[in-house]
Design a protein around this motif. Structure first.
Motif, PDB file in Angstrom:
ATOM      1  N   PRO A  68     -18.614  42.068  56.851  1.00 46.31           N
ATOM      2  CA  PRO A  68     -19.617  42.407  55.824  1.00 46.31           C
ATOM      3  C   PRO A  68     -19.512  41.560  54.564  1.00 46.31           C
ATOM      4  O   PRO A  68     -20.510  41.345  53.876  1.00 46.31           O
ATOM      5  N   ASP A  69     -18.316  41.057  54.259  1.00 41.40           N
ATOM      6  CA  ASP A  69     -18.130  40.300  53.024  1.00 41.40           C
ATOM      7  C   ASP A  69     -17.768  38.838  53.244  1.00 41.40           C
ATOM      8  O   ASP A  69     -17.447  38.126  52.282  1.00 41.40           O
ATOM      9  N   GLU A  70     -17.802  38.380  54.469  1.00 45.84           N
ATOM     10  CA  GLU A  70     -17.336  37.029  54.755  1.00 45.84           C
ATOM     11  C   GLU A  70     -18.301  36.301  55.683  1.00 45.84           C
ATOM     12  O   GLU A  70     -18.777  36.858  56.668  1.00 45.84           O
ATOM     13  N   LYS A  71     -18.596  35.047  55.335  1.00 45.92           N
ATOM     14  CA  LYS A  71     -19.465  34.204  56.143  1.00 45.92           C
ATOM     15  C   LYS A  71     -18.748  32.911  56.505  1.00 45.92           C
ATOM     16  O   LYS A  71     -17.874  32.446  55.769  1.00 45.92           O
ATOM     17  N   LEU A  72     -19.158  32.365  57.624  1.00 48.26           N
ATOM     18  CA  LEU A  72     -18.587  31.101  58.086  1.00 48.26           C
ATOM     19  C   LEU A  72     -19.720  30.108  58.307  1.00 48.26           C
ATOM     20  O   LEU A  72     -20.693  30.415  58.993  1.00 48.26           O
ATOM     21  N   LYS A  73     -19.600  28.908  57.696  1.00 53.83           N
ATOM     22  CA  LYS A  73     -20.611  27.877  57.878  1.00 53.83           C
ATOM     23  C   LYS A  73     -20.170  26.906  58.963  1.00 53.83           C
ATOM     24  O   LYS A  73     -19.010  26.492  59.007  1.00 53.83           O
ATOM     25  N   GLU A  74     -21.137  26.557  59.802  1.00 55.63           N
ATOM     26  CA  GLU A  74     -20.862  25.628  60.897  1.00 55.63           C
ATOM     27  C   GLU A  74     -21.942  24.554  60.902  1.00 55.63           C
ATOM     28  O   GLU A  74     -23.136  24.861  60.860  1.00 55.63           O
ATOM     29  N   PHE A  75     -21.538  23.297  60.955  1.00 50.44           N
ATOM     30  CA  PHE A  75     -22.490  22.190  60.984  1.00 50.44           C
ATOM     31  C   PHE A  75     -22.532  21.613  62.390  1.00 50.44           C
ATOM     32  O   PHE A  75     -21.494  21.253  62.956  1.00 50.44           O
ATOM     33  N   VAL A  76     -23.747  21.548  62.944  1.00 45.79           N
ATOM     34  CA  VAL A  76     -23.924  21.111  64.331  1.00 45.79           C
ATOM     35  C   VAL A  76     -24.909  19.951  64.362  1.00 45.79           C
ATOM     36  O   VAL A  76     -25.943  19.981  63.678  1.00 45.79           O
ATOM     37  N   THR A  77     -24.597  18.938  65.134  1.00 46.39           N
ATOM     38  CA  THR A  77     -25.529  17.836  65.367  1.00 46.39           C
ATOM     39  C   THR A  77     -26.181  18.029  66.720  1.00 46.39           C
ATOM     40  O   THR A  77     -25.509  18.141  67.749  1.00 46.39           O
ATOM     41  N   LEU A  78     -27.508  18.110  66.723  1.00 45.71           N
ATOM     42  CA  LEU A  78     -28.273  18.261  67.960  1.00 45.71           C
ATOM     43  C   LEU A  78     -28.975  16.944  68.276  1.00 45.71           C
ATOM     44  O   LEU A  78     -29.567  16.324  67.392  1.00 45.71           O
ATOM     45  N   GLU A  79     -28.914  16.547  69.530  1.00 51.21           N
ATOM     46  CA  GLU A  79     -29.599  15.334  69.977  1.00 51.21           C
ATOM     47  C   GLU A  79     -30.431  15.651  71.209  1.00 51.21           C
ATOM     48  O   GLU A  79     -29.944  16.297  72.142  1.00 51.21           O
ATOM     49  N   ASP A  80     -31.672  15.200  71.197  1.00 51.02           N
ATOM     50  CA  ASP A  80     -32.536  15.272  72.377  1.00 51.02           C
ATOM     51  C   ASP A  80     -32.634  13.872  72.965  1.00 51.02           C
ATOM     52  O   ASP A  80     -33.070  12.939  72.286  1.00 51.02           O
ATOM     53  N   TRP A  81     -32.231  13.732  74.216  1.00 53.77           N
ATOM     54  CA  TRP A  81     -32.349  12.467  74.934  1.00 53.77           C
ATOM     55  C   TRP A  81     -33.507  12.570  75.909  1.00 53.77           C
ATOM     56  O   TRP A  81     -33.553  13.502  76.722  1.00 53.77           O
ATOM     57  N   PHE A  82     -34.429  11.618  75.824  1.00 56.03           N
ATOM     58  CA  PHE A  82     -35.610  11.606  76.691  1.00 56.03           C
ATOM     59  C   PHE A  82     -35.426  10.533  77.767  1.00 56.03           C
ATOM     60  O   PHE A  82     -35.157   9.366  77.447  1.00 56.03           O
ATOM     61  N   TYR A  83     -35.603  10.944  79.020  1.00 63.66           N
ATOM     62  CA  TYR A  83     -35.538   9.998  80.135  1.00 63.66           C
ATOM     63  C   TYR A  83     -36.914   9.916  80.795  1.00 63.66           C
ATOM     64  O   TYR A  83     -37.443  10.912  81.291  1.00 63.66           O
ATOM     65  N   ASN A  84     -37.477   8.709  80.762  1.00 71.33           N
ATOM     66  CA  ASN A  84     -38.784   8.454  81.371  1.00 71.33           C
ATOM     67  C   ASN A  84     -38.562   7.668  82.657  1.00 71.33           C
ATOM     68  O   ASN A  84     -38.199   6.491  82.626  1.00 71.33           O
TER      69      ASN A  84
END
Length: 223
Positions: A91-107
């Motif tokens: 209730p009194d504590e938060k955790l920050k998380e940084f995420v890198t998302l990548e979308d790879w397109f294959y044609n």
């Protein structure tokens, strides 16, 4: 005659009020909607794929970027975005998380679907498909005549219809959104594409957010 007599005898044992109380049409009006809802609920995501096969090698979730590159080669396009997650752990504590998302397109060309592989940090977390692929063409050989562009189209969709744009402009904005676990701050990649098809056609302006069309506008005649 013997079988008919048995059937008549069996029906005679059912109370007349029970037979009269059964409404077949009413029952069907209840059963059919329930069946449709169940079918929709059980149907898989039409764009989702469990695996991707490249040159006889199978790509699955949890593969790393290096493993996917070895199996399928470099993607046709990449979209990179950053995600900041705020997770409430008490209730009194938060955790920050940084995420890198990548979308790879294959044609893979016009006989196969375009595959979109989403990586979270270094690992593959999702495989899905878009429309059919296309052959790479020179920008001078294509235009958007007869090929409609829709909100939600991906960059590969637009390139397949219109070719590469005349101009591109990039910027990045951040948006906040609440989740069931706290707050997320999402970094959104925005691209503005301009198409100039010459003096007989209007200029076309497309805005993409994280690789998908969000606005379509036209300007004056090109040059």
């Amino acid at each position: 005659m013997l079988l008919k007599g048995k059937a008549d005898s069996h029906l005679a044992e059912v109370p007349a009020t029970a037979r009269a109380g059964f409404d077949y049409n009413k029952a069907m009006r209840i059963i059919i909607p329930i069946t449709v809802v169940l079918l929709l609920f059980l149907s898989p995501d039409p764009g989702r794929a469990d695996t991707l096969t490249c040159n006889g090698k199978i790509v699955t979730a949890a593969d790393t970027k290096a493993e996917v590159t070895i199996k399928c080669g470099a993607p046709s396009w990449k979209e990179i975005r950053e995600l900041e997650r705020t997770i409430r752990i008490s209730p009194d504590e938060k955790l920050k998380e940084f995420v890198t998302l990548e979308d790879w397109f294959y044609n893979f060309g016009p006989t196969r679907f375009i595959y979109i592989l989403t990586f979270e940090n270094r690992n593959l977390v999702r495989i899905r498909t878009a429309g059919y692929g296309f052959l790479e063409r020179e920008a001078d050989d294509v235009n958007c005549g007869g090929m409609r562009i829709f909100i939600g189209d991906t960059k590969p969709d637009v390139v397949s219809k219109c070719g590469e744009p005349t101009y591109k402009d990039y910027r990045k904005v951040q948006k906040r959104r609440e989740t069931g676990f706290g707050e997320e701050r999402v970094s959104i990649n925005i691209e503005d594409w301009t198409y100039n098809f010459g003096p007989d056609y209007l200029l076309l302006f497309l805005t993409f957010e994280n690789g998908r069309v969000v606005t379509i506008k036209t300007g004056g005649y090109g040059y």
